[in-house]
Scaffold this active site. Structure first.
Site, PDB file in Angstrom:
ATOM      1  N   GLU A  91       0.830  -1.201   0.000  1.00 55.71           N
ATOM      2  CA  GLU A  91       0.000   0.000   0.000  1.00 55.71           C
ATOM      3  C   GLU A  91       0.872   1.262   0.000  1.00 55.71           C
ATOM      4  OE1 GLU A  91      -3.734  -1.708   2.593  1.00 55.71           O
ATOM      5  OE2 GLU A  91      -2.155  -0.738   3.704  1.00 55.71           O
ATOM      6  N   CYS A 104       3.153   8.712   0.984  1.00 54.36           N
ATOM      7  CA  CYS A 104       3.683   7.857   2.044  1.00 54.36           C
ATOM      8  C   CYS A 104       4.053   6.517   1.406  1.00 54.36           C
ATOM      9  CB  CYS A 104       2.609   7.682   3.127  1.00 54.36           C
ATOM     10  SG  CYS A 104       3.137   6.641   4.489  1.00 54.36           S
ATOM     11  N   CYS A 111       6.525  -6.275   8.287  1.00 56.30           N
ATOM     12  CA  CYS A 111       7.526  -5.605   9.129  1.00 56.30           C
ATOM     13  C   CYS A 111       7.851  -6.516  10.301  1.00 56.30           C
ATOM     14  CB  CYS A 111       6.959  -4.281   9.648  1.00 56.30           C
ATOM     15  SG  CYS A 111       8.156  -3.301  10.587  1.00 56.30           S
ATOM     16  N   CYS A 115       6.109  -3.558  16.756  1.00 49.76           N
ATOM     17  CA  CYS A 115       5.568  -2.563  17.684  1.00 49.76           C
ATOM     18  C   CYS A 115       4.154  -2.996  18.069  1.00 49.76           C
ATOM     19  CB  CYS A 115       5.550  -1.183  17.020  1.00 49.76           C
ATOM     20  SG  CYS A 115       7.202  -0.601  16.617  1.00 49.76           S
ATOM     21  N   CYS A 118       0.955  -1.308  16.118  1.00 53.09           N
ATOM     22  CA  CYS A 118       0.980  -1.014  14.681  1.00 53.09           C
ATOM     23  C   CYS A 118       0.520  -2.202  13.843  1.00 53.09           C
ATOM     24  CB  CYS A 118       2.397  -0.606  14.275  1.00 53.09           C
ATOM     25  SG  CYS A 118       2.548  -0.237  12.525  1.00 53.09           S
ATOM     26  N   CYS A 332      -1.792   6.378   9.621  1.00 50.47           N
ATOM     27  CA  CYS A 332      -0.571   5.771  10.160  1.00 50.47           C
ATOM     28  C   CYS A 332      -0.912   4.509  10.929  1.00 50.47           C
ATOM     29  CB  CYS A 332       0.108   6.677  11.160  1.00 50.47           C
ATOM     30  SG  CYS A 332       0.536   8.256  10.534  1.00 50.47           S
TER      31      CYS A 332
END
Ligand code: SAH
Length: 344
Positions: A91, A104, A111, A115, A118, A332
């Site tokens: 994305e 962005c 990932c 975290c 997220c 975000c």
């Protein structure tokens, strides 16, 4: 085997051309065609010799990313889903800001930083994106909307400093005077705080903006929120930020998500201001965008303002980030690696 053209920095292209009997200045000519004219067919590059056009045709392809879907939000944000050659879907998010059009960019498929708030980390890293997959996010969006992107933030899925070399080549291409011509001050790279790479980044020729995801003012809390803190604790991140300023004379931005009743109390604001006192920096407070799988809540406006005012009172440069795109899950931390069936 043919290679994607958008993988090549101008330095690498020059070396390849010289190896094959062409001239260094040919790389400038080709870059101008590809990035300034957006030409994707070497046959149309009319000021190149027949041999060079043939060489380009035989050695490169100029395709961008396959657009799967675009979602348009009420706030002028567009979320793009692109399918890579191996089927992975990523994305990118385009935001209309008062100062221009900002994209962005995603740096990895999934990932591994883990975290705890997220969505991007819900699926572990599958692989790093290649240079062309980074550059092509920009070109594909520009081609789709017939616009020119003026700002880039490497804040999509992934940890850019865990894909360091490709991200640096990407910056060289988009910043080059015959490339996409995006000024270094219009480019921001955001890291969760991989300390040795902050030092590497400080020494890079391109002085892009650096943002560091801090999110907590002490190790106890940051350990809970961000696994990476166990490897690079808060003090090391702060020291690296000071050194970064000394080396580059550029201010660091600290990102701080406000999580209700977790890190948004007045005493956290005080601890944060003590921690970063004397550092030339900005603090960017980010409203948390809830992710269903986690239990965190978004701080309400009253608490957010209270936190903000406390930092102001203590002399910290601070902004409260405007929220964009949450109606299309493009805000975000809401970017995630979708399974293929979900994207059909
Ligand atoms: N890995 C990099 C860049 C990607 S995340 C980094 O950690 O900085 C970009 C920013 O969005 C980071 O500050 C990240 O902590 C923040 N973020 C992650 N999840 C979020 C969420 N649910 N709501 C708001 N911001 C979030």
């Amino acid at each position: 085997m043919r290679n994607n053209f958008y993988n090549f920095t101008i330095t690498a292209l020059k070396a390849l051309l010289i190896d094959n009997g062409f001239k260094a200045f040919n790389a400038d000519q080709i870059y101008k065609w590809v990035y300034e004219q957006n030409e994707k067919n070497p046959e149309n590059m009319s000021n190149l010799s027949k041999e060079l056009r043939q060489f380009l045709g035989e050695n490169f392809y100029f395709t961008n990313l396959e657009l799967v879907k675009r979602q348009d939000s009420k706030t002028g944000t567009h979320k793009y889903l692109f399918r890579l050659e191996d089927g992975i879907v990523i994305e990118s998010v385009l935001m209309q800001q008062v100062y221009g059009l900002s994209l962005c960019v995603t740096s990895q498929a999934g990932c591994s930083m883990g975290c705890s708030f997220c969505a991007s980390g819900l699926i572990n890293k599958q692989r790093d994106l290649t240079v062309y997959e980074l550059v092509s996010q920009i070109i594909s969006v520009q081609d789709d909307l017939k616009v020119k992107i003026t700002h880039v933030v490497v804040m999509g899925t992934g940890e850019p400093f865990d894909n360091y070399d490709n991200v640096m080549d990407f910056l060289k291409i988009i910043n080059h005077k015959h490339g996409l011509q995006i000024g270094s001050r219009h480019i921001t790279v955001s890291t969760c705080g991989i300390v040795p790479k902050i030092y590497d980044f400080a020494k890079e020729e391109i002085k892009a903006n650096l943002a560091i995801s801090l999110h907590a003012p002490n190790n106890e809390l940051r350990n809970k929120l961000m696994k990476i803190n166990k490897v690079y604790p808060v003090q090391d991140v702060i020291q690296a930020s000071k050194d970064y300023f000394e080396i580059t004379k550029r201010r660091v931005t600290f990102e701080y998500i406000l999580l209700k009743n977790v890190n948004d109390e007045i005493h956290h604001a005080n601890e944060l201001s003590d921690l970063i006192r004397g550092i030339n920096c900005y603090v960017n407070l980010i409203p948390y965008n809830p992710v269903d799988e986690f239990g965190y809540e978004k701080t309400d406006m009253i608490r957010a303002n209270r936190f903000y005012q406390q930092l102001v009172k203590r002399g910290i440069n601070v902004t409260l980030r405007k929220e964009m795109g949450s109606d299309i899950d493009a805000a975000c931390g809401q970017l995630r690696l979708k399974r293929h069936k979900e994207t059909k």
